[in-house]
Structures are given as structure tokens and as C-alpha cells.
Design an enzyme around this catalytic site. Structure first.
Site, mmCIF file in Angstrom:
data_model
loop_
_atom_site.group_PDB
_atom_site.id
_atom_site.type_symbol
_atom_site.label_atom_id
_atom_site.label_comp_id
_atom_site.label_asym_id
_atom_site.label_seq_id
_atom_site.Cartn_x
_atom_site.Cartn_y
_atom_site.Cartn_z
ATOM 1 N N HIS A 1 -6.521 -7.287 -0.029
ATOM 2 C CA HIS A 1 -5.418 -6.200 -0.090
ATOM 3 C C HIS A 1 -4.538 -6.104 1.260
ATOM 4 O O HIS A 1 -3.240 -5.886 1.113
ATOM 5 C CB HIS A 1 -6.219 -4.587 -0.124
ATOM 6 C CG HIS A 1 -5.465 -3.615 -0.017
ATOM 7 N ND1 HIS A 1 -4.660 -3.463 -1.209
ATOM 8 C CD2 HIS A 1 -4.950 -2.536 0.755
ATOM 9 C CE1 HIS A 1 -3.698 -2.224 -1.161
ATOM 10 N NE2 HIS A 1 -4.130 -1.694 -0.016
ATOM 11 N N ASP B 1 -7.007 -9.022 -4.447
ATOM 12 C CA ASP B 1 -7.022 -7.351 -4.163
ATOM 13 C C ASP B 1 -7.855 -6.829 -5.306
ATOM 14 O O ASP B 1 -6.986 -6.723 -6.300
ATOM 15 C CB ASP B 1 -5.775 -6.913 -3.843
ATOM 16 C CG ASP B 1 -5.743 -5.565 -3.643
ATOM 17 O OD1 ASP B 1 -6.766 -4.923 -3.388
ATOM 18 O OD2 ASP B 1 -4.626 -4.992 -3.212
ATOM 19 N N ASP C 1 0.898 -1.179 -0.043
ATOM 20 C CA ASP C 1 0.103 0.007 0.065
ATOM 21 C C ASP C 1 0.795 1.416 0.140
ATOM 22 O O ASP C 1 1.880 1.181 -0.576
ATOM 23 C CB ASP C 1 -1.000 -0.282 1.086
ATOM 24 C CG ASP C 1 -2.034 1.023 1.143
ATOM 25 O OD1 ASP C 1 -3.175 0.780 0.482
ATOM 26 O OD2 ASP C 1 -1.831 2.089 1.748
#
Length: 297
Positions: free
Chosen positions: A274, A244, A119
Site C-alpha cells: 500500500h 495492495d 491513500d
């Protein structure tokens, strides 16, 4: 600048998070928190979280990597976790976050680093690799990237709209919505713990708008970083997950383009959504240790 420092009492009795706090005062008087586990003379493994999580995300990975003989460092980005939280959104910028983390890495004089990122941890971490490649020995990347002006995927566009317009921003429930396993009530509460009020969520709210997708001030810096990454010839391992919606297929941007992605068969697909640290921590740990082994550290 108004800054919220979350009371330590909000972090009492966190599940599976027994780690002693460490703090570093940045040059602009913001206090950055980090976990520091394992032998101090061990090769540093830098685990970088994204948004809206914090170092709690890596709680199931810190122990196994430290037990393998590595020094595991997990910072809370400014605005998250136990780190200070400015309340004005205009305090935050992509370049500013990179600068804060670079200052911390240089203050600890970390070298031979294995970066594990996901991320926003990848957006910031990969910029660090590009700016000071001599400090890094390898990279394990999961569910992240280094966008440079592409059009946002529909799932991300919806997330960005929600982050800016929703009257409530339930951090713990957001984490639950991007994992395949059911978090316990205590785990959801732990993700909420850093934020005593809505003002403390300023950075969590603004981060999606800072991602350089489409027309964005950070695109030139991203293109420059890509030039450096393309030449990074140390082991670079992609370990994206299979469920994801935002980063599916993201490894294609790196494999074959970054020099360190070539000449090995360490790339893999992990099982989960995710926040893969919640869904497949064992698989992510294995990828990190394989990266370190390939790097000879």
C-alpha cells in the site's frame, strides 16, 4: 478546540529527512507544516500523503523530483506530522480537510501543479483537482481513489474496525504492516515521532470512518467531484501497486472514465504494498516525471 503542537525535539535526527520546515497559519489558527524543496520558480509537484503517514513518507522521492527542476511541496495534513493536531474527533471532516488544503494552495497561489497522491492524499487531492482544475496540469495517482458510496472491501472494513476499536494505535507498526520492505527501527520511530500521546492521534483514528464507502454524508460531494474529474483532460496517470489488498484494481475506476487517462500509454504497475513510497519510490518518481513531461511542464 484543544490543539497539540508536537515539540520540534521529537523530529531530531530523522533518517533521510533533512528538509527545512515551512509553516502556514490557516484562517482558523491551525498551523500547517509543509516541505518546500527545489527552485521556487519551478513547476510545483504537490505530493500528498495519506493516513496514518506524514511527509516523511515521501523522503526518498523529494530529492530526485527537485533535482529534475521541479518545486516539490509536501504538506502534512492537519492532524499529522508537524502540523497542528486537534484532539477532538468531531473537529475533523472530509470537507474540512479539503477546505484546509484549498486554503493553503490558494495562499501559496500554486498553478500548473502536478499532483502526486496516494491513500487519503488522493481523496483530498482529487477533490482539489475537481474544485479548481485550472490550477492543475496533471495527476499521478497510486493506491488511492475517490470512493462514492461503494461497499467497502473486506480488507478496508477490517482496517476501519481496528482503527475505531483497538486500545492501541501503533502508527509506525501500521506503516510496516503495509509495506513489503523491512523498515528500520529508526524509520518506524520516525512515523511515531509526530504523536507524543494517544490524544494526538485523534485524526489518524477518525480518518478511516470518514472514507465515503457505504452510507456517508460525503457521497453527494464525491459524485459532484467525479463529474468534474471526468472532464479533466490533462494527463492523468495511474500507477497502482501489485500487492495492495485495499486498492488492488483501483485504476479501473479511472482509466477510460477520466478524460486525461486516455490517449497515452503512461499507466503502469509499481512493485510493492500500500505505501508504495516506501517500496518503489523510484517507480513512483518515474511516473510523476512522465506525467509532467506529458503535460509539457
Amino acid at each position: 478546540m484543544t490543539v497539540i503542537r508536537t515539540p520540534e525535539s521529537r523530529f531530531d535526527n530523522l533518517p533521510d529527512y533533512p528538509f527545512a520546515p515551512h509553516y502556514h497559519e490557516l484562517s482558523d489558527q491551525l498551523r500547517l507544516h509543509y516541505v518546500d524543496e527545489g527552485p521556487r520558480d519551478g513547476t510545483p509537484v504537490l505530493m500528498m500523503h495519506g493516513e496514518p503517514s506524514w511527509s516523511f513518507l515521501y523522503r526518498h522521492m523529494i530529492g530526485p523530483v527537485a533535482e529534475a527542476g521541479y518545486r516539490v511541496l509536501v504538506p502534512d495534513l492537519i492532524g499529522f506530522g508537524k502540523s497542528d493536531k486537534p484532539t477532538e474527533r468531531d473537529v475533523f471532516s472530509y470537507a474540512g480537510h479539503v477546505a484546509w488544503m484549498r486554503e493553503w494552495v490558494e495562499a501559496l497561489d500554486l498553478t500548473g501543479i502536478i499532483l502526486a497522491c496516494q491513500d487519503w492524499g488522493s481523496l483530498i487531492g482529487l477533490r482539489l483537482v475537481a474544485e479548481m482544475p485550472e490550477r492543475f496540469a496533471g495527476v499521478t495517482l497510486s493506491n488511492g481513489g475517490l470512493p462514492a458510496g461503494q461497499e467497502p472491501p473486506p480488507a478496508f472494513a477490517a482496517w476501519r474496525k481496528f482503527s475505531q476499536e483497538s486500545p492501541v494505535f501503533p502508527i509506525g507498526n501500521i506503516l510496516q504492516g503495509a509495506t513489503t520492505r523491512d523498515l528500520t527501527d529508526a524509520e518506524v520511530a520516525a512515523y511515531d515521532a509526530p504523536y507524543p500521546d494517544e490524544d494526538s492521534k485523534a485524526c489518524a483514528r477518525v480518518f478511516p470512518s470518514l472514507v465515503p464507502l457505504g452510507d456517508n454524508v460525503a457521497v453527494p460531494d464525491q459524485l459532484k467531484a467525479w463529474e468534474a474529474l471526468e472532464a479533466f483532460d490533462k494527463p492523468f496517470v495511474c500507477a497502482f501497486s501489485d500487492q495492495d489488498a485495499i486498492t488492488a484494481g483501483g485504476e479501473k475506476a479511472f482509466v477510460g472514465r477520466v478524460a486525461g487517462t486516455k490517449g497515452h500509454d503512461l499507466h503502469r504497475t509499481l512493485k510493492g504494498n500500500h505505501f508504495i513510497q516506501e517500496d518503489d519510490p523510484e517507480g513512483f518518481v518515474a511516473a510523476i516525471l512522465d506525467t509532467a513531461k506529458a503535460a509539457g511542464v
